[in-house]
Design an enzyme around this catalytic site. Sequence first.
Site, mmCIF file in Angstrom:
data_model
loop_
_atom_site.group_PDB
_atom_site.id
_atom_site.type_symbol
_atom_site.label_atom_id
_atom_site.label_comp_id
_atom_site.label_asym_id
_atom_site.label_seq_id
_atom_site.Cartn_x
_atom_site.Cartn_y
_atom_site.Cartn_z
ATOM 1 C CE LYS A 48 -3.869 1.878 2.922
ATOM 2 N NZ LYS A 48 -4.627 1.748 4.013
ATOM 3 C CB SER B 220 -8.016 3.539 3.098
ATOM 4 O OG SER B 220 -7.356 3.067 4.255
ATOM 5 C CB SER C 111 -8.139 0.356 5.966
ATOM 6 O OG SER C 111 -8.691 1.769 5.986
HETATM 7 N N1 GLN Z 1 -12.773 3.930 6.708
HETATM 8 C C1 GLN Z 1 -12.231 4.638 8.008
HETATM 9 C C2 GLN Z 1 -11.904 6.069 7.896
HETATM 10 O O1 GLN Z 1 -12.123 6.410 6.992
HETATM 11 C C3 GLN Z 1 -11.144 3.598 8.363
HETATM 12 C C4 GLN Z 1 -9.931 3.920 7.692
HETATM 13 C C5 GLN Z 1 -8.786 2.979 7.883
HETATM 14 O O2 GLN Z 1 -9.104 1.967 8.541
HETATM 15 N N2 GLN Z 1 -7.634 3.632 7.696
HETATM 16 O O3 GLN Z 1 -11.310 6.525 8.868
#
Ligand code: GLN
Length: 496
Positions: A80, A155, A179
Amino acid sequence: MEHRMPFSSLSEIKARLDAGETTAVEIAQLYLDRIATHNEALNAFVHLDADHVLAQAQASDAYRAKHAPRPLEGLPIAVKDIFCTQDGPTRCCSNILDGFNAPYDAHVITRLKEAGAVLVGKTNMDEFAMGSSTETSAFGVCRNPWDVSRIPGGSSGGSASAVAAALTPAALGTDTGGSIRQPAALCGITGLKPTYGRVSRRGIIAFASSLDQAGPMTRSVRDAAMVTAAMSGHDSGDATSVSDAPELDWLAACDKTDMKGLRIGKPKEYFVDGMDAGVRASVEAALKQCEALGAEIVDISLPHTEYAVATYYVIAPSEASANLSRYDGVRFGRRCDEPEDLLDMYTRSRDEGFGSEVKRRILTGAFALSSGYYDAYYLKAQQVRTLIQQDFLQAFEQVDVIATPTSPVTAFAVGEKTDDPLTMYLADIFTLALNLAGLPGLSQPCGMVDGLPVGLQWIAPAWREDVLLGAASAYESATEWSSQTPQAFAANGGES
Ligand code: GLN
């Protein structure tokens, strides 16, 4: 579970490499060809240096010729874009990091290299890991290989999309509120979020430091164990990396084929009206299967669940607003043109560099931390966080592990939730409580609804990833869901 190349697991590729049936260079070339053919449709990779990938594979083959293979010898793993890597750019999929080249590798990157892995490019993600759909990336939307009109989750959507379409057999993600697990669920693969403190955060671009953890996204439970074993371990360069974390026998934990004596908690707050009926039916069917494997299903309650989303969306933005203050146009990446003075440089560099979701988080967080509102929001959220932690501690007095849906819905359409941040935030309703409690979680495929994958989430007590892996391995060995592959990307080799 039998897979055909390129939809092989890491374990299967490893067996072929160890038997001398193939080489790291051949494997790397196969996936590079897949990426060349399919990435345009998915936008899963945002940076790739094919020569560098092949050079690593050659070095691995040379190492193998002289030494016993290391645990991940010659195995391709995509990364990532949030992990600092000395080779190539690290952008966190943000314009503000335009031109940034990390001066060092993240600790987990060093560990994977030491384990012999071949690191393959950088994968797409929501900007600064803020999102659930991989639509806020500065490099454009990433797509779900099961249906390219839909999002892959987020994400870590690029990592999930790449593994699901077999552009790589495994990838790294990070999980602050879901995420790793939510995109794994929406793309039909396995994702593991380790216990907070198991994996070093050094060199991983910080979003919310008390929640962030890195973990693997793979085609099988055993692969997730292999990669986590290589990634984890104490790092004196991260004050929250735990020095006396209990050691696990990661691979032995994956030998389980039944659930005899396992008490599985089914929290009533995770089976609610409003969730997709097909998702619910798939997860209920999975729990029936667990009973058939010898488990006892115990109805439990995690009473503070309803406050988890609100709590997370105070704490995570608060920490983000502090972490992101370092992007000032001076030290990293992008600076605005011809600033009038210092303040103009700070404000314009930030205004031009950050996307709107990141700005929303910085504003929310700065508000929650401001002197007049600190007690009402930030402090209150920390208190509720403790209550959420206690819910889990009490539940684990009754049960060994908890099973829930990973996401209340299957993959939604590109653009469907982008105008309404609140609906997007609700995508993480089942994943973020365990981040607040620091617990390990795993998502694995457990069904299909209208051609789209459904994820089953396992939650274990802190440091008991072995319990997650055991339950998930037994389930995986009794079902075929992990072997499903998206037909549009099923062709072998480079051709589609
Ligand atoms: N979707 C969640 C957020 O927007 C979690 C994101 C993540 O785990 N990096 O914060």
